[in-house]
Scaffold this motif. Structure first.
Motif, PDB file in Angstrom:
ATOM      1  N   ALA A 104      10.435   2.219   5.218  1.00 49.57           N
ATOM      2  CA  ALA A 104      10.396   3.310   4.336  1.00 49.57           C
ATOM      3  C   ALA A 104       9.832   2.374   2.678  1.00 49.57           C
ATOM      4  CB  ALA A 104      11.015   4.304   4.023  1.00 49.57           C
ATOM      5  N   LEU A 105       8.692   3.212   2.398  1.00 54.11           N
ATOM      6  CA  LEU A 105       7.933   2.102   1.057  1.00 54.11           C
ATOM      7  C   LEU A 105       8.914   2.470  -0.423  1.00 54.11           C
ATOM      8  CD1 LEU A 105       4.633   1.391   1.055  1.00 54.11           C
ATOM      9  CD2 LEU A 105       5.846  -0.660   1.356  1.00 54.11           C
ATOM     10  N   ASN A 106       9.645   3.525   0.020  1.00 49.33           N
ATOM     11  CA  ASN A 106      11.006   4.583  -1.244  1.00 49.33           C
ATOM     12  C   ASN A 106       9.911   4.616  -2.951  1.00 49.33           C
ATOM     13  OD1 ASN A 106      12.766   4.165   0.620  1.00 49.33           O
ATOM     14  ND2 ASN A 106      13.536   2.276  -0.566  1.00 49.33           N
ATOM     15  N   ARG A 107       8.691   4.988  -2.292  1.00 47.21           N
ATOM     16  CA  ARG A 107       7.217   5.076  -3.140  1.00 47.21           C
ATOM     17  C   ARG A 107       7.380   6.663  -3.280  1.00 47.21           C
ATOM     18  NH1 ARG A 107       7.592   0.374  -6.526  1.00 47.21           N
ATOM     19  NH2 ARG A 107       7.981  -0.890  -5.193  1.00 47.21           N
ATOM     20  N   GLN A 108       7.296   6.968  -4.713  1.00 41.33           N
ATOM     21  CA  GLN A 108       7.073   8.451  -4.782  1.00 41.33           C
ATOM     22  C   GLN A 108       5.371   9.171  -3.559  1.00 41.33           C
ATOM     23  OE1 GLN A 108       8.368  11.360  -6.222  1.00 41.33           O
ATOM     24  NE2 GLN A 108      10.574  10.172  -6.960  1.00 41.33           N
ATOM     25  N   ALA A 109       4.496   8.154  -3.923  1.00 43.21           N
ATOM     26  CA  ALA A 109       3.353   8.492  -3.182  1.00 43.21           C
ATOM     27  C   ALA A 109       2.809   7.341  -3.230  1.00 43.21           C
ATOM     28  CB  ALA A 109       2.674   9.891  -3.953  1.00 43.21           C
ATOM     29  N   THR A 148      -5.388  18.354   0.522  1.00 40.71           N
ATOM     30  CA  THR A 148      -4.145  18.457  -1.074  1.00 40.71           C
ATOM     31  C   THR A 148      -3.223  17.662   0.009  1.00 40.71           C
ATOM     32  OG1 THR A 148      -3.257  21.023  -0.478  1.00 40.71           O
ATOM     33  CG2 THR A 148      -5.386  19.835  -1.823  1.00 40.71           C
ATOM     34  N   MET A 149      -2.856  17.410   0.782  1.00 40.70           N
ATOM     35  CA  MET A 149      -1.568  17.214   1.715  1.00 40.70           C
ATOM     36  C   MET A 149      -1.485  15.691   1.225  1.00 40.70           C
ATOM     37  SD  MET A 149      -3.319  16.362   5.979  1.00 40.70           S
ATOM     38  CE  MET A 149      -4.455  14.749   5.868  1.00 40.70           C
ATOM     39  N   TRP A 150      -1.597  14.520   0.887  1.00 37.60           N
ATOM     40  CA  TRP A 150      -1.417  13.724   0.346  1.00 37.60           C
ATOM     41  C   TRP A 150      -1.023  14.123  -1.412  1.00 37.60           C
ATOM     42  CZ3 TRP A 150      -3.528  12.002  -4.390  1.00 37.60           C
ATOM     43  CH2 TRP A 150      -4.919  13.002  -4.421  1.00 37.60           C
ATOM     44  N   GLN A 155      -2.801   6.318   2.138  1.00 33.42           N
ATOM     45  CA  GLN A 155      -2.584   7.177   1.584  1.00 33.42           C
ATOM     46  C   GLN A 155      -1.352   7.535   2.425  1.00 33.42           C
ATOM     47  OE1 GLN A 155      -4.856  11.029   1.070  1.00 33.42           O
ATOM     48  NE2 GLN A 155      -6.210   9.478   0.447  1.00 33.42           N
ATOM     49  N   GLY A 156       0.082   7.961   1.046  1.00 35.53           N
ATOM     50  CA  GLY A 156       1.169   7.756   1.771  1.00 35.53           C
ATOM     51  C   GLY A 156       1.842   8.201   0.775  1.00 35.53           C
ATOM     52  N   ASP A 200       6.887   6.216   7.079  1.00 31.24           N
ATOM     53  CA  ASP A 200       6.966   4.865   6.871  1.00 31.24           C
ATOM     54  C   ASP A 200       5.584   5.106   7.390  1.00 31.24           C
ATOM     55  OD1 ASP A 200       6.972   6.362   9.316  1.00 31.24           O
ATOM     56  OD2 ASP A 200       8.169   4.690  10.425  1.00 31.24           O
ATOM     57  N   THR A 201       5.092   5.959   6.694  1.00 29.14           N
ATOM     58  CA  THR A 201       3.370   6.461   7.492  1.00 29.14           C
ATOM     59  C   THR A 201       2.206   6.296   6.473  1.00 29.14           C
ATOM     60  OG1 THR A 201       4.454   7.165   9.489  1.00 29.14           O
ATOM     61  CG2 THR A 201       1.574   7.202   8.769  1.00 29.14           C
ATOM     62  N   LEU A 202       1.254   5.750   6.971  1.00 26.99           N
ATOM     63  CA  LEU A 202      -0.152   5.342   5.958  1.00 26.99           C
ATOM     64  C   LEU A 202      -1.255   6.628   6.670  1.00 26.99           C
ATOM     65  CD1 LEU A 202       0.355   1.667   3.993  1.00 26.99           C
ATOM     66  CD2 LEU A 202       0.621   3.916   2.781  1.00 26.99           C
ATOM     67  N   LEU A 203      -1.687   6.809   5.917  1.00 27.63           N
ATOM     68  CA  LEU A 203      -2.609   7.718   6.334  1.00 27.63           C
ATOM     69  C   LEU A 203      -4.094   6.546   6.301  1.00 27.63           C
ATOM     70  CD1 LEU A 203      -4.344   9.448   8.076  1.00 27.63           C
ATOM     71  CD2 LEU A 203      -4.370  11.556   5.856  1.00 27.63           C
ATOM     72  N   TYR A 204      -4.659   6.639   6.959  1.00 32.90           N
ATOM     73  CA  TYR A 204      -6.055   5.532   6.252  1.00 32.90           C
ATOM     74  C   TYR A 204      -7.319   5.941   7.122  1.00 32.90           C
ATOM     75  CZ  TYR A 204      -8.059   0.853   7.050  1.00 32.90           C
ATOM     76  OH  TYR A 204      -9.321   0.000   7.115  1.00 32.90           O
TER      77      TYR A 204
END
Ligand SMILES: Cc1cc2nc3c(=O)[nH]c(=O)nc-3n(C[C@H](O)[C@H](O)[C@H](O)COP(=O)(O)OP(=O)(O)OC[C@H]3O[C@@H](n4cnc5c(N)ncnc54)[C@H](O)[C@@H]3O)c2cc1C
Length: 500
Positions: free
Chosen positions: A307-312, A344-346, A330-331, A354-358
């Motif tokens: 996980a990136l441990n970022r808000q967004a 607006t799910m992003w 986005q993630g 741990d997943t990025l949408l590309y």
């Protein structure tokens, strides 16, 4: 109790009785942008929209954004099924034996109720076959960005910060591997809420229209009006000029003729083209309906090692002249796959995901054979068409490069490409062409400002006039196109000068 829309809508009977100086077909960003510009210059403008009023702002700017089960149902109120196919299946499509495979939205506000917000500009080189060059188009980009309160990106000032600012580590990691990334330009107002000023959230044409001082009901003397749930079915022609439109009131089923001095097509590229075909304009100009395209679209899911441990996070990898595609990432998410019914799910990422949408959008090449063709039998004239678009060898090579680049980005982030998919034509929802513009009337339908070469009093202000598109998502360039063409139309009618 009457519906909220009764406060601002003009009944079709009132509009038909008075006629319109400028009649704009469609209330998405193209239609509303043009209508407000024309009204601001002193013209009387009536917008006619096939869809109903459902929301006064973008779905992500209000409380529905948190209602994940309700959002698709709101889409379903105004979503229509459509069909895109290729030449090999064209006969089956026209015979009505294929199932619809795509979506269109009919609502007051059009797709601005649901769009994803990404607003890059085209590269200068993307204007190579346009009848105006990048420098000439730049002032309208700047005005369109101001109009939609765009944030982030390279062009913005310090008072409009990025909407998502937690992306730095991702951008740096990509940079370490030779991939220049940046924050995304977004059509989202990030100026501070203070001194009585509220943020406008996502840009939406209905919100812009409701804020406009000239907007109101015709009965109250308003200069800019809206008539909803009225589908324009035909253009009324006389002596090579458009004199008005024929509409069907979708509430009563009644037909009305509305006289108009100027008619402005803003139904979205496919619908503006479909209406021109339904009005028989391909008999006047055989290029009507031709050179239709949509972005190449590769979608993927990248699994990060942890996980990136970022808000967004939201990173943007711009295109290059030699790399005709761009990437939006986005993630963080637990697990996710893009659905246009949940745009607006992003906004609701999971910091421990741990997943990025590309998404990767690339330039496609529209040929003369790529076209809108009328069909019959749907019972709703606005649905009686199919888009026929083939991938060119160049498109297939770009798609290969887009997929290869996805793996390069994955490797740079030490991520696993868990899924990658090439979407069919039409799926990007960034369609263009059908009424292509140009200086040479023998090779184009409309002039460099969207006025039809061969039909008087008819102008198109949406992406139907684009001869091509850059990899950039279309919203910003459509908005700039609408501003530019409206300004030129107003100048032609003696209402002010053209900006440049
Ligand atoms: C889920 C989703 C996400 C998106 N994300 C992005 C993004 O991040 N960035 C981006 O740049 N773009 C995005 N797009 C695409 C973008 O929204 C569209 O390119 C743009 O909004 C199109 O604007 P428009 O005004 O040309 O057409 P529309 O928004 O389609 O508006 C046209 C309106 O005209 C009406 N109309 C059509 N024909 C008639 C007729 N005959 N009579 C009366 N009314 C008629 C229609 O009902 C419709 O309401 C997204 C789209 C969707 C659906």
């Amino acid at each position: 109790m009457q519906a909220l829309s009764s406060v601002f809508e003009t009944p079709v009977e009132t509009l038909a009785a008075s006629g319109a100086q400028c009649l704009v077909i469609g209330s998405g960003t193209a239609g509303v942008t043009a209508a407000i510009e024309l009204a601001a210059r002193g013209l009387r403008v009536a917008i006619v929209e096939a869809g109903p009023f459902v929301m006064a702002e973008h779905i992500g700017s209000g409380p529905f954004a948190a209602q994940h089960a309700m959002v698709p149902r709101i889409h379903d109120l105004v979503r229509k099924r459509t069909l895109w196919t290729d030449t090999a299946h064209a006969d089956a499509a026209r015979a009505g034996t294929m199932e619809p495979n795509n979506n269109a939205w009919e609502a007051v506000g059009g797709r601005t109720l649901f769009w994803g917000g990404c607003t890059p500009r085209f590269l200068d080189s993307d204007f190579a076959d346009w009848p105006c060059d990048a420098a000439a188009f730049r002032p309208w980009y700047a005005r369109a960005e101001a109009l939609i309160s765009a944030s982030g990106g390279d062009q913005q000032g310090q008072d409009v910060p990025h909407f998502i600012d937690d992306t730095g580590p991702l951008i740096r990691k990509l940079g370490d591997h030779g991939i220049a990334a940046t924050y995304p330009p977004l059509g989202i107002d990030t100026r501070a809420v203070r001194n009585g000023r509220m943020s406008r959230g996502f840009d939406s044409s209905i919100a812009r229209l409701l804020r406009c001082p000239q907007f109101g009901r015709m009965a109250d003397g308003a200069q800019l009006t809206l008539t909803a749930e009225c589908a324009v079915l035909d253009l009324q022609m006389q002596d090579g000029a458009v004199r008005g439109v024929r509409v069907r009131d979708r509430r009563s089923g009644a037909m009305h003729d509305i006289a108009a001095q100027e008619v402005i097509l803003a139904g979205g590229a496919v619908q503006s083209t479909r209406l021109a075909l339904a009005a028989g304009l391909d008999r006047v100009d055989p290029l009507v309906g031709r050179y239709v395209g949509d972005h190449l679209f590769v979608q993927a899911v990248l699994k990060m090692p942890e996980a990136l441990n970022r808000q967004a996070v939201y990173a943007f990898i711009p295109p290059l002249p030699e790399r005709p595609f761009h990437v939006q990432m986005q993630g963080m998410f637990g697990d996710v796959w893009y659905s246009p019914l949940d745009a607006t799910m992003w906004l609701d990422g999971q910091p421990d995901g741990d997943t990025l949408l590309y998404y990767c959008f690339g330039i496609s090449h529209a040929t003369r054979e790529s076209r809108v063709a009328l069909t019959g039998g749907a019972g709703d004239p606005l649905r009686e068409y199919v888009v026929i678009a083939d991938r060119t060898p160049e498109d297939l090579a770009t798609l290969e490069a887009m997929e290869a680049f996805t793996h390069r980005v994955g490797a740079a982030l030490s991520a696993r490409v868990a899924r990658v998919e090439r979407h069919p034509a039409g799926a990007a929802l960034h369609e263009f062409g059908g009424l292509r513009m140009g200086r040479d009337a023998a090779a184009s339908v409309t002039d460099p400002f969207g006025a039809f070469h061969r039909i008087a009093h008819l102008t198109c202000v949406d992406s139907a006039i684009w001869p091509s598109q850059g990899s950039a998502n279309s919203y910003l360039t459509i908005t700039a196109t609408a501003l530019r063409n409206a300004e030129a139309l107003a100048a032609r009618l003696g209402f002010g000068a053209v900006l440049s």
